[in-house]
Every structure is written in structure tokens, then in C-alpha cells.
Design an enzyme around this catalytic site. Structure first.
Site: not given
Length: 818
Positions: A9, A82, A84, A86, A288, A290, A333
Site C-alpha cells: 500500500e 495489510d 485487515d 480494508e 508506520y 497509522r 501493523h
DNA sequence: CAGTGAGCGAGCTTCCGCTTGACTT
């Protein structure tokens, strides 16, 4: 071209991973989501079982084209977004949009960017989890429905361009309700008693001891009665209690805790923190930024340990695995930590340095030993009274993690007990030097600051690490909420003091209630919240998100179809939307305050076209109503009858000067004096209601004096160029365009030629005359201008560049057609 | 730069979550 294409991403992540994988692998980035529901309209086909209408986002066209090309040239495509909801959806959208084939596509995941983790992922590929993707589609479609069906109701019933949504509306509600709690709060007073004693310690040395009475008194009479008893009482040490205590370090940073600590310790705003962290991340300095996880990789644990040993020694090490407590955490993350624990500081701006050090300390401290404390309490009995005084102290026996870091709190510490207490014998006599009973008031609930609102949202499971900062901006940009300060107000309190056998009774004054950078609801925010909460209590409820999250989990587990879940919601929700649109009243937040004593007509406040106003009379009456704008620090919710009446005392005549009338009024830019067609701002220190004739003349003359000194010199024919003194120092102007004067140049020495040269050297200044609509998230809608008008220049600009730029938005093209 | 508080039109605005970019006041 390498045989393998890996898609992640983030470009920074791509760069790091490529290093781990060697020459057979090419790593590219999708820059987050590549597709979304169509921008125009609702983007959902209600006739066709809620089929989402996806389109490649305009700013992703280029990315998608590049990815397509790279896919064609590769044998195997690895989707490494990732792990998850999303991230899974991003993988699926890539699969669909790039038209990948199952036989040469692999889905892989890893939670930490280490060589080991990535090689492990490559060895264990899986397929796309379509149930998880469906959970994301449900999330996306639900948010679109809520946002795009509620917002138009607001346009119709309250004001154009407003917005509502699952996250932002609840965020505003929190602030509106907190403000109500504050308005309804009444402080309760109690009497707190403190004493200073003379005594001796175990060695017989004279000491002074501060202690507080364990009991507080509800009334002055009780406090007084107590002091009376103390006059002849004997004081002695009743008991001494020593207890060991422990303090443990806070877990490593997540997005939310980083935002909170950076606000408390460094004074950063939420968006500032994210910008600085982004730069550190892109420079490879931190992981990361976020994330909702407090987990650290084994690598980070190992290097932290080594660092602590070399810095403080083995006994300071305590390796811990923290677990996430926050609701709905997806843990794709690691926690936010330094990439290399041995780097105690970094190069960069002072902001970057300070934020990095905060992250480094927090991470290191999280792997350090508990601090060991010893808490001591000396209880002091009073003859003839059942209450006791207690002196408390706290000593650090072993500092542990406190060596590097202590988390701050939002609340101010109430008691001071960090001191070391003298060693004393039980039964030792004490002589009171003074005993003071002070009136103390209970505290109002605090207003939210940006970061504490984020903490509350996270606690409720509302919003995600990537949206906290944008949400905070949105509710301010919509003018639902304003960041501001509140000045302290004076408050009297009572102090009773017993000293040398005498009791004195005094009134002292203190400043209280000062607040800085807090979030205040606006009248619009309040009206919108009340309206939505009345008609859509479910969506506005604090557990709406938590409830739908459970539903999404069921979809992810394959227990329900996502379309059925949405159907269930929509069948209930949409009829209320229709009904509200048709049957609800226009909302102006009107409050009737009473009757104007002069005219006998009704006095009320409400939201008008240009903001909140007070009004005497009603439109139904034959005589037109009289209006007055509310002042910036007033609100419909809290303004009193008297304050509203006062607004009509302006404009006010304050006498004559040079045979012309002076009038005081409040305008868009605050209070001013009007005289002979000119305006003179009133300094903050002058009350517009009180200004005298003499003072008004003084203000006018002061401004004239400044005006006189404004012109330094004029140059050229017909004063073509004027050299002036401005707020930021000297400058010169021609044709209403201002030009800078280079540093170190004496403005008096400028010649016409020199100025023309300077104009030629600053050619762009001539083009800056017209205001351009600002682009990007920082854009702030202007209150005063009609939205349609403010947009025109921005549109015109987009139109003119539409041909040159392939990335121009379709909106601009649509505008060009007309 | 400092009134305003409303009129048929015409057409626009808006959500949440992923991720960075570009350009001067």
C-alpha cells in the site's frame, strides 16, 4: 523485468521490502485504495441488490495504468496489502481492476517489516478472503448511505453544504453534550484543611511537617467549629504506615496515544503530529504511524533490550508483550517505534527531533523495569476530635523506566505528595504553626481538546487511525466546532486561618476556568446535533459503530450475506429519511428569552442567514422585527435575557468630535467607532458599552497619528509608487499591489528606478491579486461569502488547466461543458 | 474591511478509509 511483482500500500514500505527480496522481485505501491464508489451520486444500485458502482479514483488512474503494465510483464503477482478489512478489500480491488488470474496471483500478509516476516509470508501464500472483503463492502456502502442520505436533509432543513456521517456526527455530539454538562454544572464548595506542624524527628532534630485533614467540611460553620476545637487541642503522631508501591510503563505508541502525548508534552495539534510522523516514516526513522497496535516485533524487543543494558544495566530490563484493549482494533501493523533502537536522536527539524525522541523514550521505557516506590503516611491525631491529619510522602526506591519517560495526564495533580517525609516516632508531639481551612470548589467537566476527543472516539471504537486527524479537521471546517480559548474568571473564596491562638476570616480571589485550544460547539453544531439526535437516534447513538462492527464481524465470519445486512438497515433507515424530509420543520434553534421591557414585544434568539442573531418582535406582527447579531463569544444555547437585551444598545452615540457624531458599534471585525465616514477599531481593553467621549476622541487621534506615519515617501509621476509603513514593516505599493523591500534596505533611500527593478524581480506578485480558492484538506470555507461565489475562481482555474493535466477531476470537465 | 436577517427561478453541496502529492499566501 523481474519475474515477481509485489504490491503493497505504501511507497515507503515498497522501498524497504524490495531490499529484503532481491532481484527476482519488483515491489510497487498502490497508494492505498485504487477504486471507490462513484464520486457522482450515491454509487449504489438499489434496484439491483445494493450493487456497488466502483470507479478508479481520478488521482489513481496513473497508478493503475502503471500497475497493469507491470502485471503483464510479471509471471506472479503478490498482493501484499495489510491484513485487515480494508487491506483485504484493496487486494480484491487490485485483483478485479488489474484483471489478474487466480493461477498466477498470490495473497500474502505480514505485520512487521522484517526480512524474516516477509520471507515467511512469501512461503505461506493464501487466497483472497472474500468474506472479509464483503465486510468491507458493507462498511463502505453503509457509510455512503448514511452520509449521502442524511446530508441533503441538513441542506434542506438547516443550511446548504452541511454534512453528517457515522463518525463526524457522533464526534460533534460528544462536544455538544459536554458543553451542556458544563453549562448545567454548579460548583460545590467544601472546606479543605491543611496544617503546618513543628516537631522533632527520631534524631531529635527540629522539623516542619505539612499535613492535610482527611475530612473535608461542607459548610463554613463546620470548618470554623473544627478550628475552634484545634485552639486548645494536643497533636501527636498516631501511627506511621509505609507501603511499597509500583508504577509500570505505558505501552508503546499507537496513533491515538501518540497524538495525545504529542499534544500534552510538545503542544502539537493532531494533524501536526501526523505530518511530522509521516516525514519520519518516509525517512525510514520510524515504523508506520497509522496503527492501533501496541505490539512490538521480536527484533525491536531484542534491540531495545540491548540498548537498555548498555544504557542502564541488566536490572533495568523487563521485556513485556502488551495487548491491545481498544475496541475494534485490527492490528495490521506494529506499534509506532523507532526503526533502529540504537538511534537515540535523529537529524531534522526541531519538531522531527522532538517527536522522534518522544517515540524513542516511550518505546524504550515500555521494555524497562517497574519503578518501585515507598509511600509513607504519618497519621496525626487531635485530642477531643475524631478526625486525623495525614502527611503523605512518596520516595522512589528504584527508578526503573522513570529513568527515561513518564506518561503525562490531562488532569492536573491534586495533591503534592512527592516529598520525602522525616522519620518520626509514634506518639511524638506536634505543635501547629498554622491551620488553614480553605474553601475549594468542585471542578467543571473539562472541554475536549483535539487529542482528548480522539481518545474518546477510540474508546468508543469510532473512526480509525487514518481518519482521526481528518475527522477533527472536518468538524472544524464545517463550523460545527471551533478551537478556542476561554479566559479565566475571578472567583472569591473563603480562607479561615488559625495562628497563634487566633482565627482570622478572609476572602481571597483566584482565577479559574482558563482553557486553551479547546473545542467549543457552534450554534450550527448544536442545532444539527439536536436535529439528528431527534430523528435518527440510532445512528447518533454512541454505540452505533460498535453495533455495526459486530454485524461486519458476522459477515467476515461468513454467517450473513453483506447485502442482507445492508438491506435490514436500509429498510428501517430510508423511510425515516423520507419522512423527515417531508414532515420536519426548518431548524433555526430558536429560543424565546422573554419580553422586551420597552416595546413589550417578544425577545428571542435563533440562527439567521448570516449567523446567530437576537430579535425583538416576530415576523407575524405588523411592525418589522429588530435584529442584532450575537457576539462571537456568545451562543444561542447559553445567552441570557439580559445579555441579549444589551445587544440592542448598540450602535450607540458617544458624543461629538469636530462637529460630527461618533457612533460605537460591533461589526464583523469587532467593536469600532464610526466618525465622519471613517472606522476606528476599539482596542480589546475598551468595553463598547462604556467608552466615553474623551476616550473615543483619544482612539481616533491615535489612529490618525499612525496614519500620518504610514507614508514614508512617494515616487514617480502622480505618486505612482508609495513607500509605506505596514504591520510587518516597510513595503511599497503600485496599482494596489504590494511589493517587498529587501532586508537591510533603508526605505527612505529607495528611488523610482530601484522600485521598478524590484517590481521586475517580483513578477509573480502582479498575478497574486485575485484570490484563488485554496485546494486540499486545509481549505477552510469562509463564513461570510456565499459558497457558490467563493468557488467560482477555483473552478475557472480548473477549467483552464483541464486540457493540460490528465489528472483533472471530472467535475472540472463537467463545468467546461456548460 | 465594519449595513444584512429574504423573493419563483438554477445548480451545487455530502460519507469513511486506504495512501501521498505539489506550490505559494
Amino acid at each position: 523485468m523481474p519475474k515477481n511483482l509485489v504490491i503493497v500500500e505504501s511507497p515507503a514500505k515498497a522501498k524497504t521490502i524490495e531490499k529484503f527480496l532481491g532481484s527476482d522481485y519488483h515491489v510497487m505501491s498502490s497508494f492505498g485504495h485504487i477504486r471507490d464508489l462513484a464520486e457522482k451520486g450515491i454509487g449504489i444500485d438499489f434496484e439491483n441488490n445494493y450493487q456497488p458502482q466502483y470507479a478508479v479514483s481520478t488521482d489513481k488512474k496513473k497508478t493503475v495504468a502503471e500497475l497493469k503494465k507491470a502485471c503483464k510483464e510479471s509471471e506472479v503477482v503478490w498482493l501484499a496489502s495489510d491484513e485487515d478489512r480494508e487491506g483485504e478489500a484493496i487486494a480484491w480491488h487490485l485483483y478485479e481492476e488489474l484483471k489478474l488470474k487466480p493461477e498466477n496471483t498470490r495473497r500474502i500478509v505480514f505485520h512487521e517489516i522484517t526480512k524474516e516476516a516477509i520471507l515467511h509470508a512469501i512461503e505461506n501464500p493464501r487466497t483472497i478472503d472474500i468474506n472479509l472483503v464483503d465486510a468491507q463492502q458493507a462498511r463502505r456502502v453503509l457509510d455512503r448511505i448514511v452520509g449521502f442520505e442524511l446530508s441533503p436533509i441538513l441542506w434542506r432543513k438547516i443550511r446548504p453544504s452541511l454534512s453528517a456521517g457515522r463518525v463526524q456526527s457522533v464526534a460533534v455530539r460528544l462536544i455538544v453534550e459536554r458543553e451542556r454538562e458544563i453549562n448545567q454544572f454548579t460548583a460545590e464548595a467544601t472546606y479543605r484543611v491543611n496544617a503546618i506542624f513543628d516537631s522533632v524527628d527520631v534524631a531529635g532534630k527540629a522539623i516542619e511537617l505539612k499535613a492535610e485533614l482527611q475530612q473535608r467540611f461542607a459548610t463554613k460553620a463546620e470548618a470554623m467549629a473544627f478550628l475552634e476545637k484545634c485552639k486548645d487541642a494536643q497533636f501527636s503522631v498516631d501511627s506511621i504506615v509505609t507501603k511499597p508501591a509500583k508504577k509500570s510503563p505505558a505501552p508503546p505508541f499507537t496513533t491515538s496515544t501518540l497524538q495525545q502525548e504529542a499534544a500534552r508534552k510538545l503542544g502539537f495539534s493532531v494533524s501536526q503530529t501526523m505530518q511530522v510522523a509521516q516525514r519520519l516514516y518516509e525517512a525510514g526513522k520510524i515504523t508506520y504511524m497509522r496503527t492501533d497496535s501496541v505490539n512490538l516485533s521480536d527484533l525491536a524487543l531484542g534491540t531495545s533490550k540491548a540498548e537498555i543494558i548498555s544504557m542502564a544495566g541488566q536490572k533495568y530490563v523487563h521485556i513485556r508483550k502488551f495487548t491491545t484493549k481498544s475496541k475494534g482494533a485490527q492490528e495490521a501493523h506494529e506499534a509506532i517505534r523507532p526503526s533502529y533502537m540504537n538511534a537515540h536522536t535523529v537529524e531534522g527539524t526541531s519538531q522531527e527531533k522532538r517527536l522522534y525522541e518522544l517515540i524513542w523514550k516511550r518505546t524504550i521505557a515500555s521494555q524497562m523495569a517497574d519503578a518501585e516506590l515507598e509511600k509513607t503516611s504519618i497519621y496525626i491525631s487531635i485530642s477531643g476530635v475524631k478526625h486525623q491529619f495525614v502527611a503523605s510522602g512518596e520516595v522512589i526506591v528504584f527508578d526503573g523506566f522513570l529513568k527515561v519517560y513518564l506518561e503525562s495526564t490531562d488532569d492536573e495533580p491534586d495533591t503534592e505528595n512527592d516529598s520525602l517525609l522525616p522519620k518520626m516516632h509514634q506518639g511524638e508531639k506536634l505543635l501547629p504553626i498554622e491551620i488553614i481551612a480553605q474553601e475549594r470548589f468542585s471542578q467543571k467537566p473539562p472541554r475536549y481538546a483535539e487529542a482528548s476527543l480522539v481518545r474518546k472516539l477510540e474508546e468508543l471504537g469510532i473512526g480509525r487511525p487514518s481518519t482521526y486527524a481528518p475527522t477533527i479537521s472536518t468538524i472544524q471546517n464545517r463550523l460545527y466546532v471551533e478551537k478556542g480559548d476561554r479566559e479565566a474568571s475571578k472567583r472569591d473564596y473563603n480562607v479561615l486561618k488559625l495562628k497563634a491562638g487566633k482565627i482570622t476570616d478572609k476572602i481571597k480571589a483566584e482565577n479559574t476556568g482558563a482553557e486553551k485550544s479547546k473545542l467549543f460547539p457552534t450554534d450550527i453544531g448544536t442545532v444539527v446535533t439536536d436535529f439528528l439526535t431527534e430523528y435518527f437516534p440510532d445512528v447518533l447513538s454512541y454505540n452505533f459503530t460498535a453495533d455495526v462492527e459486530k454485524e461486519f464481524d458476522n459477515i467476515a465470519d461468513g454467517d450473513i450475506k453483506w447485502t442482507e445486512s445492508i438491506d435490514k438497515f436500509y429498510k428501517k433507515f430510508h423511510p425515516i429519511v423520507e419522512d423527515t424530509m417531508k414532515n420536519s420543520e426548518r431548524q433555526v434553534g430558536e429560543r424565546i428569552l422573554g419580553v422586551d421591557p420597552k416595546s413589550g414585544r417578544q425577545l428571542s434568539v435563533k440562527i439567521g442567514k448570516y449567523g446567530p442573531l437576537a430579535q425583538i418582535g416576530t415576523v407575524e406582527e405588523e411592525e418589522k422585527p429588530v435584529f442584532a447579531s450575537l457576539r462571537r463569544d456568545q451562543s444561542i444555547e447559553s445567552i441570557t435575557y439580559e445579555q441579549a437585551l444589551d445587544l440592542f444598545k448598540l450602535p450607540r452615540q458617544v458624543g461629538e468630535f469636530e462637529e460630527k457624531v461618533m457612533t460605537v458599534a460591533i461589526g464583523r471585525f469587532g467593536p469600532y467607532i464610526r466618525h465622519d465616514g471613517a472606522f476606528y477599531s476599539l482596542p480589546k481593553t475598551d468595553d463598547p458599552m462604556e467608552v466615553s467621549t474623551e476616550r473615543a476622541i483619544e482612539i481616533i487621534e491615535e489612529k490618525r497619528e499612525v496614519e500620518k506615519n504610514r507614508i514614508i515617501q512617494t515616487l514617480g509621476a502622480e505618486n505612482e509608487i508609495q513607500v509605506l509603513n505596514g504591520r510587518f514593516g516597510p513595503y511599497f505599493t503600485r496599482d494596489k499591489v504590494n511589493y517587498k523591500i529587501p532586508k537591510g534596505t533603508d526605505p527612505l533611500s529607495l528611488t523610482l528606478e530601484a522600485c521598478l527593478d524590484l517590481i521586475a524581480a517580483q513578477p509573480e506578485a502582479a498575478n497574486k491579486k485575485k484570490p484563488f480558492g485554496r485546494k486540499g484538506a486545509a481549505a477552510k470555507p469562509e463564513k461570510e461569502k456565499a459558497p457558490a461565489k467563493a468557488k467560482t475562481p477555483a473552478k475557472a482555474k480548473a477549467k483552464s488547466t483541464a486540457k493540460a493535466k490528465t489528472t483533472a477531476k471530472p467535475k472540472a470537465k463537467a463545468a467546461a461543458k456548460k
